[in-house]
Design a protein around this motif. Structure first.
Motif, PDB file in Angstrom:
ATOM      1  N   ASN A   2       0.833  -1.192   0.000  1.00 55.92           N
ATOM      2  CA  ASN A   2       0.000   0.000   0.000  1.00 55.92           C
ATOM      3  C   ASN A   2       0.870   1.245   0.000  1.00 55.92           C
ATOM      4  O   ASN A   2       2.099   1.179  -0.099  1.00 55.92           O
ATOM      5  CB  ASN A   2      -0.926  -0.015   1.225  1.00 55.92           C
ATOM      6  CG  ASN A   2      -0.155  -0.252   2.522  1.00 55.92           C
ATOM      7  OD1 ASN A   2       0.935   0.276   2.696  1.00 55.92           O
ATOM      8  ND2 ASN A   2      -0.722  -1.045   3.417  1.00 55.92           N
ATOM      9  N   ASP A   3       0.218   2.406   0.092  1.00 55.06           N
ATOM     10  CA  ASP A   3       0.964   3.669   0.054  1.00 55.06           C
ATOM     11  C   ASP A   3       1.893   3.820   1.252  1.00 55.06           C
ATOM     12  O   ASP A   3       2.916   4.512   1.170  1.00 55.06           O
ATOM     13  CB  ASP A   3      -0.018   4.835   0.000  1.00 55.06           C
ATOM     14  CG  ASP A   3      -0.741   4.900  -1.331  1.00 55.06           C
ATOM     15  OD1 ASP A   3      -0.244   4.301  -2.302  1.00 55.06           O
ATOM     16  OD2 ASP A   3      -1.805   5.542  -1.407  1.00 55.06           O
ATOM     17  N   ARG A   4       1.565   3.198   2.381  1.00 57.13           N
ATOM     18  CA  ARG A   4       2.450   3.272   3.547  1.00 57.13           C
ATOM     19  C   ARG A   4       3.790   2.600   3.239  1.00 57.13           C
ATOM     20  O   ARG A   4       4.845   3.067   3.678  1.00 57.13           O
ATOM     21  CB  ARG A   4       1.804   2.614   4.758  1.00 57.13           C
ATOM     22  CG  ARG A   4       0.615   3.383   5.324  1.00 57.13           C
ATOM     23  CD  ARG A   4       0.172   2.834   6.666  1.00 57.13           C
ATOM     24  NE  ARG A   4      -0.095   1.404   6.622  1.00 57.13           N
ATOM     25  CZ  ARG A   4       0.632   0.487   7.262  1.00 57.13           C
ATOM     26  NH1 ARG A   4       1.675   0.845   8.002  1.00 57.13           N
ATOM     27  NH2 ARG A   4       0.325  -0.791   7.173  1.00 57.13           N
ATOM     28  N   ILE A   6       5.218   2.349   0.256  1.00 55.89           N
ATOM     29  CA  ILE A   6       5.960   3.225  -0.646  1.00 55.89           C
ATOM     30  C   ILE A   6       6.583   4.376   0.141  1.00 55.89           C
ATOM     31  O   ILE A   6       7.749   4.747  -0.070  1.00 55.89           O
ATOM     32  CB  ILE A   6       5.028   3.778  -1.743  1.00 55.89           C
ATOM     33  CG1 ILE A   6       4.442   2.628  -2.572  1.00 55.89           C
ATOM     34  CG2 ILE A   6       5.777   4.748  -2.642  1.00 55.89           C
ATOM     35  CD1 ILE A   6       5.461   1.745  -3.222  1.00 55.89           C
ATOM     36  N   ALA A   7       5.808   4.954   1.056  1.00 57.62           N
ATOM     37  CA  ALA A   7       6.329   6.043   1.889  1.00 57.62           C
ATOM     38  C   ALA A   7       7.502   5.560   2.743  1.00 57.62           C
ATOM     39  O   ALA A   7       8.477   6.294   2.954  1.00 57.62           O
ATOM     40  CB  ALA A   7       5.213   6.602   2.776  1.00 57.62           C
ATOM     41  N   SER A  55       7.334  -2.131   5.009  1.00 58.10           N
ATOM     42  CA  SER A  55       7.598  -2.348   3.586  1.00 58.10           C
ATOM     43  C   SER A  55       8.569  -3.492   3.311  1.00 58.10           C
ATOM     44  O   SER A  55       8.766  -3.874   2.156  1.00 58.10           O
ATOM     45  CB  SER A  55       8.182  -1.067   2.976  1.00 58.10           C
ATOM     46  OG  SER A  55       9.478  -0.825   3.488  1.00 58.10           O
ATOM     47  N   ARG A  80       7.313   0.283  -8.240  1.00 57.00           N
ATOM     48  CA  ARG A  80       6.945   1.362  -7.317  1.00 57.00           C
ATOM     49  C   ARG A  80       7.996   1.532  -6.224  1.00 57.00           C
ATOM     50  O   ARG A  80       8.330   2.655  -5.837  1.00 57.00           O
ATOM     51  CB  ARG A  80       5.574   1.080  -6.704  1.00 57.00           C
ATOM     52  CG  ARG A  80       4.433   1.105  -7.701  1.00 57.00           C
ATOM     53  CD  ARG A  80       3.103   0.973  -7.024  1.00 57.00           C
ATOM     54  NE  ARG A  80       2.785   2.163  -6.235  1.00 57.00           N
ATOM     55  CZ  ARG A  80       1.752   2.260  -5.408  1.00 57.00           C
ATOM     56  NH1 ARG A  80       0.936   1.214  -5.247  1.00 57.00           N
ATOM     57  NH2 ARG A  80       1.526   3.369  -4.732  1.00 57.00           N
ATOM     58  N   ALA A  84      10.367   4.926  -5.652  1.00 61.97           N
ATOM     59  CA  ALA A  84      10.380   5.561  -4.333  1.00 61.97           C
ATOM     60  C   ALA A  84      11.788   5.611  -3.763  1.00 61.97           C
ATOM     61  O   ALA A  84      12.207   6.615  -3.169  1.00 61.97           O
ATOM     62  CB  ALA A  84       9.450   4.810  -3.382  1.00 61.97           C
TER      63      ALA A  84
END
Length: 242
Positions: A2-4, A6-7, A55, A80, A84
Motif C-alpha cells: 500500500n501507500d504506507r 511506498i512512503a 515495507s 513502485r 520511491a
C-alpha cells in the motif's frame, strides 16, 4: 502493498543516503573508513527494524530487483519501490547538499560522497574492475537479504545480519569505488556533485542490478522453487539493504 509501504521505502532510503553520504563526504577525515562503514551498517540496521514491518525495508533497487527475480515480490511492487527508493536517494542527498553549504570551504563539485573509478578511485581501479567489484559486492548483499529473510525461527536477526554485511562491504569497497552497491545511494550524490561523478554514474546504476540478478540466480540454485509453491511471496518480504 500500500501507500504506507511506498512512503517507508522513500523515507528509509532518504535517511540511509543522508547519514551514509554525510559520513563519507563530511565526516570521512575525522572518522575514517571504519567509521564510515559503521555509520552505513548501523543506520541500515536501525532502518531495517523501523521500516521492515511496513515495507520490508529494501531501501535499495538492487535488493528489490533480486527479490523480484527470486519471485518474492511482484513486478508492480518492484517498480513502485524502485521509483520511491531513487526519489528518496535524491531527496536525502539534496537535504545534505543544503546543509554542507553552511560549511566554509566545503567542495561539492565532482565529489560529495559519490562513487567512481580511475582517477576518482583511491586505488585507481579501472572501469572493468569497478563494474566487477560493484556486481560482486552487491551480489553478496542481496544473497544475505534473500537468505536471512527466508522463513526463519529468528527473524529478528535479519536486520543485524544485513547491517553487518553492509559495513563489511563498505570497508572492502570504499577504496575501490567508494562502495555504491545501491543505485539510489549512488544517484543522489552524483546529481549534486555533477561533472565526472555524473558521467560515471551509469556503472553504479547497472552493476548493482547485475549483482542482484546474480544473487537471485544463486538463491534459486540453493533453494529450488517447488511447483506447488511457485507463487510470489507477499510483496513486503525482506528486511532492508543498502
Amino acid at each position: 502493498m500500500n501507500d504506507r509501504a511506498i512512503a517507508a521505502e522513500f523515507t528509509g532510503t532518504a535517511l540511509l543516503v543522508f547519514f551514509g553520504v554525510a559520513a563519507a563526504a563530511v565526516g570521512g577525515p575525522l572518522i575514517g573508513p571504519v567509521g564510515i562503514a559503521l555509520v552505513f551498517g548501523l543506520v541500515l540496521l536501525a532502518l531495517a527494524y523501523a521500516f521492515g514491518p511496513v515495507s520490508g525495508a529494501h531501501l535499495n533497487p538492487a535488493v528489490t530487483f533480486g527479490l523480484l527475480l527470486a519471485r518474492r515480490i511482484g513486478p508492480r511492487t518492484a517498480v513502485r519501490y524502485a521509483v520511491a527508493q531513487c526519489a528518496g536517494g535524491v531527496v536525502g542527498a539534496g537535504v545534505l547538499y543544503a546543509i554542507v553549504h553552511a560549511i566554509p570551504g566545503f567542495t561539492v563539485h565532482g565529489a560529495f560522497g559519490s562513487n567512481g573509478w580511475g582517477a576518482r578511485s583511491a586505488v585507481g581501479i579501472d572501469g572493468v574492475g569497478a563494474f566487477l567489484a560493484e556486481a560482486v559486492l552487491t551480489m553478496l548483499l542481496v544473497l544475505v537479504v534473500l537468505g536471512v529473510t527466508r522463513r526463519s525461527p529468528a527473524p529478528g536477526a535479519a536486520g543485524a545480519a544485513i547491517g553487518l554485511t553492509l559495513s563489511a562491504l563498505v570497508l572492502v569497497g570504499l577504496p575501490l569505488t567508494g562502495c555504491g552497491v545501491n543505485p539510489a545511494r549512488s544517484l543522489g550524490p552524483a546529481l549534486f556533485a555533477g561533472g565526472p561523478a555524473l558521467s560515471q554514474l551509469w556503472l553504479f546504476l547497472v552493476a548493482p542490478l547485475v549483482g542482484g540478478a546474480l544473487a537471485a540466480g544463486v538463491d534459486r540454485l540453493l533453494h529450488p522453487v517447488r511447483r506447488a509453491s511457485a507463487v510470489p511471496a507477499p510483496d513486503t518480504m525482506a528486511v532492508g539493504a543498502a
